[in-house]
Design an enzyme around this catalytic site. Structure first.
Site, short mmCIF file in Angstrom:
data_model
loop_
_atom_site.label_atom_id
_atom_site.label_comp_id
_atom_site.label_asym_id
_atom_site.label_seq_id
_atom_site.Cartn_x
_atom_site.Cartn_y
_atom_site.Cartn_z
N PRO A 89 0.82 -1.22 0.00
CG PRO A 89 -0.70 -1.53 1.73
CD PRO A 89 0.60 -2.04 1.21
CD GLU A 116 0.28 -5.48 10.15
OE1 GLU A 116 -0.53 -6.42 10.22
OE2 GLU A 116 0.01 -4.39 9.62
NE ARG A 154 -5.99 -7.50 -20.76
CZ ARG A 154 -6.22 -6.44 -21.55
NH1 ARG A 154 -5.43 -5.38 -21.49
NH2 ARG A 154 -7.24 -6.46 -22.38
CG ASP A 169 -8.24 0.01 -29.46
OD1 ASP A 169 -9.00 -0.07 -30.43
OD2 ASP A 169 -7.39 -0.85 -29.15
#
Ligand SMILES: COc1ccccc1CNc1ccc(C(N)=O)cn1
Length: 246
Positions: A89, A116, A154, A169
């Protein structure tokens, strides 16, 4: 492209990487995903992979030694230089632009934190880049790693058939996608914009571009501010806004 993922839940990584477009990219030899478990490199009798933090407080951290040994083994498994990414994070948020840059690299090693997170000394010594997939906390980095594997996988040349890449696109140039309407005997054409039934491919392309621009204006003005629009785009958007305000 090769991606090594270091995780206490390697089966999660293996199974998610075997599915769909990413799984097919693997079968086509376009992408190799290898999972490694730091627990296999824990040397104590209890095979510990976590430890309490200095300074006290709740929560545990991942133990650096098994992680370092595991990372060393993963790096040694292939001569290509590895770009080490830590999903956390505390990283800058992942964008499609950064996905494209990562997808062009020969090799990534992804570190999945649990508890953590990791010892800061380990991060400074071993991590090339911290990345967050969004401003929320997960119980582990595995889901974030699976997101990155999918987004990067991908984009490997040959991974997407034409059928998969239709909506590629608009995201590529930083806009939201236009609405889509599925051909279906049951649903018929009720509610389908007439232009999509017109067979006028130039008009359809213009309508789709205008919808992408208009939706981005309505839902994500922050993305629109960063998008590169040409004169035709600006005219389409102005027309969309006029219709919207009418
Ligand atoms: C408390 O968890 C952690 C604390 C520190 C590091 C990693 C973790 C593992 N969890 C993660 C990982 C990534 C993301 C993200 N937004 O990309 C969210 N959570």
């Amino acid at each position: 492209m090769r991606i090594d993922v270091i995780s206490l839940f390697p089966e999660f990584i293996r199974e998610s990487a075997a599915l769909g477009v990413v799984g097919r990219a693997g079968e086509r030899g376009l992408l190799q995903v290898q999972a490694w478990n730091p627990r296999d490199y824990a040397t104590d009798n209890y095979r510990r992979v976590d430890q309490r933090p200095f300074g006290g407080g709740p929560g545990m951290l991942m133990l650096a030694e098994p992680l370092a040994a595991c990372l060393g083994a993963a790096k040694a498994a292939d001569p290509a230089p590895a770009h080490v990414v830590y999903l956390s994070p505390q990283g800058p948020r992942l964008t499609q632009a950064r996905v494209r840059e990562l997808a062009a690299m020969p090799r990534l090693v992804l570190l999945c934190g649990r508890y953590e997170g990791l010892d800061e000394r380990f991060i400074e010594r071993e991590v090339d880049e911290e990345i967050s997939i969004g401003d929320y906390v997960l119980s582990g980095g595995e889901l974030a790693a699976a997101v990155l594997v999918d987004a990067v996988g991908r984009l490997q040349e040959g991974a997407l058939n034409h059928a998969d890449s239709a909506s590629q696109d608009s995201f590529e140039d930083g806009l939201l996608d236009c609405p889509h309407y599925t051909r279906s005997e049951a649903a018929g054409t009720e509610g389908v914009p007439a232009v999509l039934l017109s067979g006028d491919h130039a008009a359809i392309a213009r309508w789709r571009r205008q919808q992408s621009l208009g939706r981005t204006w309505l839902r994500r003005p922050d993305l629109l501010a960063r998008a590169r629009l040409d004169a035709a785009d600006r005219a389409l958007l102005a027309d969309f806004i006029r219709q919207w305000q009418a």
